[in-house]
Design a protein around this motif. Sequence first.
Motif, PDB file in Angstrom:
ATOM      1  N   UNK A   1      -3.552  -1.618  -2.915  1.00  0.00           N
ATOM      2  CA  UNK A   1      -2.343  -0.854  -3.229  1.00  0.00           C
ATOM      3  C   UNK A   1      -1.843  -0.137  -1.990  1.00  0.00           C
ATOM      4  N   UNK A   2      -0.538  -0.072  -1.859  1.00  0.00           N
ATOM      5  CA  UNK A   2       0.110   0.643  -0.775  1.00  0.00           C
ATOM      6  C   UNK A   2       0.153   2.118  -1.170  1.00  0.00           C
ATOM      7  N   UNK A   3      -0.725   2.909  -0.587  1.00  0.00           N
ATOM      8  CA  UNK A   3      -0.860   4.304  -0.988  1.00  0.00           C
ATOM      9  C   UNK A   3      -0.425   5.276   0.105  1.00  0.00           C
ATOM     10  N   UNK A   4       0.627   4.910   0.812  1.00  0.00           N
ATOM     11  CA  UNK A   4       1.165   5.823   1.814  1.00  0.00           C
ATOM     12  C   UNK A   4       1.582   7.107   1.098  1.00  0.00           C
ATOM     13  N   UNK A   5       1.356   8.227   1.698  1.00  0.00           N
ATOM     14  CA  UNK A   5       1.602   9.543   1.113  1.00  0.00           C
ATOM     15  C   UNK A   5       0.608   9.856  -0.013  1.00  0.00           C
ATOM     16  N   UNK A   6      -0.410   8.999  -0.203  1.00  0.00           N
ATOM     17  CA  UNK A   6      -1.432   9.253  -1.205  1.00  0.00           C
ATOM     18  C   UNK A   6      -1.093   8.767  -2.606  1.00  0.00           C
ATOM     19  N   UNK A   7       0.102   8.262  -2.783  1.00  0.00           N
ATOM     20  CA  UNK A   7       0.575   7.809  -4.090  1.00  0.00           C
ATOM     21  C   UNK A   7       1.186   6.417  -3.972  1.00  0.00           C
ATOM     22  N   UNK A   8       1.163   5.669  -5.055  1.00  0.00           N
ATOM     23  CA  UNK A   8       1.870   4.390  -5.071  1.00  0.00           C
ATOM     24  C   UNK A   8       3.366   4.659  -4.954  1.00  0.00           C
ATOM     25  N   UNK A   9       4.085   3.773  -4.306  1.00  0.00           N
ATOM     26  CA  UNK A   9       5.534   3.896  -4.074  1.00  0.00           C
ATOM     27  C   UNK A   9       5.872   5.182  -3.310  1.00  0.00           C
ATOM     28  N   UNK A  10       4.935   5.611  -2.456  1.00  0.00           N
ATOM     29  CA  UNK A  10       5.116   6.801  -1.623  1.00  0.00           C
ATOM     30  C   UNK A  10       5.473   8.037  -2.441  1.00  0.00           C
TER      31      UNK A  10
ATOM     32  N   UNK B   1       2.447   5.193 -21.654  1.00  0.00           N
ATOM     33  CA  UNK B   1       2.501   4.337 -22.845  1.00  0.00           C
ATOM     34  C   UNK B   1       2.417   2.846 -22.504  1.00  0.00           C
ATOM     35  N   UNK B   2       2.780   2.470 -21.268  1.00  0.00           N
ATOM     36  CA  UNK B   2       2.738   1.052 -20.855  1.00  0.00           C
ATOM     37  C   UNK B   2       2.673   0.970 -19.327  1.00  0.00           C
ATOM     38  N   UNK B   3       1.587   1.431 -18.717  1.00  0.00           N
ATOM     39  CA  UNK B   3       1.547   1.532 -17.247  1.00  0.00           C
ATOM     40  C   UNK B   3       1.756   0.220 -16.502  1.00  0.00           C
ATOM     41  N   UNK B   4       1.220  -0.863 -16.989  1.00  0.00           N
ATOM     42  CA  UNK B   4       1.336  -2.129 -16.261  1.00  0.00           C
ATOM     43  C   UNK B   4       2.771  -2.617 -16.134  1.00  0.00           C
ATOM     44  N   UNK B   5       3.628  -2.195 -17.022  1.00  0.00           N
ATOM     45  CA  UNK B   5       5.045  -2.565 -16.946  1.00  0.00           C
ATOM     46  C   UNK B   5       5.707  -1.971 -15.694  1.00  0.00           C
ATOM     47  N   UNK B   6       5.232  -0.820 -15.250  1.00  0.00           N
ATOM     48  CA  UNK B   6       5.914  -0.073 -14.186  1.00  0.00           C
ATOM     49  C   UNK B   6       5.265  -0.204 -12.807  1.00  0.00           C
ATOM     50  N   UNK B   7       4.078  -0.755 -12.741  1.00  0.00           N
ATOM     51  CA  UNK B   7       3.405  -0.896 -11.445  1.00  0.00           C
ATOM     52  C   UNK B   7       4.153  -1.933 -10.604  1.00  0.00           C
ATOM     53  N   UNK B   8       4.517  -1.584  -9.380  1.00  0.00           N
ATOM     54  CA  UNK B   8       5.262  -2.527  -8.532  1.00  0.00           C
ATOM     55  C   UNK B   8       4.479  -3.811  -8.247  1.00  0.00           C
TER      56      UNK B   8
ATOM     57  N   UNK C   1      10.122  -4.688  -7.505  1.00  0.00           N
ATOM     58  CA  UNK C   1       9.819  -5.200  -6.162  1.00  0.00           C
ATOM     59  C   UNK C   1      10.327  -4.184  -5.152  1.00  0.00           C
ATOM     60  N   UNK C   2       9.495  -3.868  -4.167  1.00  0.00           N
ATOM     61  CA  UNK C   2       9.846  -2.909  -3.120  1.00  0.00           C
ATOM     62  C   UNK C   2       9.963  -3.638  -1.782  1.00  0.00           C
ATOM     63  N   UNK C   3      10.722  -3.030  -0.852  1.00  0.00           N
ATOM     64  CA  UNK C   3      11.040  -3.701   0.406  1.00  0.00           C
ATOM     65  C   UNK C   3      10.998  -2.740   1.589  1.00  0.00           C
ATOM     66  N   UNK C   4      10.713  -3.302   2.758  1.00  0.00           N
ATOM     67  CA  UNK C   4      10.793  -2.580   4.027  1.00  0.00           C
ATOM     68  C   UNK C   4      12.272  -2.448   4.397  1.00  0.00           C
ATOM     69  N   UNK C   5      12.668  -1.257   4.847  1.00  0.00           N
ATOM     70  CA  UNK C   5      14.045  -1.035   5.274  1.00  0.00           C
ATOM     71  C   UNK C   5      14.046   0.104   6.280  1.00  0.00           C
ATOM     72  N   UNK C   6      13.980  -0.263   7.559  1.00  0.00           N
ATOM     73  CA  UNK C   6      13.964   0.733   8.613  1.00  0.00           C
ATOM     74  C   UNK C   6      14.284   0.058   9.943  1.00  0.00           C
ATOM     75  N   UNK C   7      14.653   0.857  10.911  1.00  0.00           N
ATOM     76  CA  UNK C   7      14.931   0.360  12.253  1.00  0.00           C
ATOM     77  C   UNK C   7      15.934  -0.798  12.250  1.00  0.00           C
TER      78      UNK C   7
END
Length: 147
Positions: free
Chosen positions: A21-30, A71-78, A110-116
């Motif tokens: 899992x991408x846990x930047x900032x200590x949490x999923x999805x930052x 109530x339905x965590x797997x639905x929301x996990x990226x 779905x999450x994406x890189x967007x910088x620089x």
Amino acid sequence: MKTFITILLIAVSSTFFGQEYNLKQGYLAEGYDVVSYFSNRAEKGDKEFTTTHNAVKFKFSSKKNLDTFKSAPNKYIPAYGGYCAYALGTKGKRVAINPETFEIRDGKLYLFYNSWGINTFKMWQEEGAEQLKAKADKNWIKIKKEK
């Protein structure tokens, strides 16, 4: 240009290898509220509304969203553990994301890189999201097996 992007994505991802899992900032999805994405909003979570699911910490912008997640965590996990979908589809690499750059496709986040100056969400769309998603799905299975 693609070579530059590939090198940059690999460099950015180097600190994230080995994590499911991408846990930047200590949490999923930052620390952004994964439920809010499904209302087409990227909202920062609040420490007042947190939970842990499968040893991963999540923040939410409201108690309502926290309860919805519970109530339905797997639905929301990226998808892909919250790593960049484009990078998984093109190179099979785990790359950091910009939590404000996202897509809901077929009921999945779905999450994406967007910088620089590099917006991988736009590249995902231009290069064929469905084909990249299929490749990312296969690459993610390989990555999880290597763990």
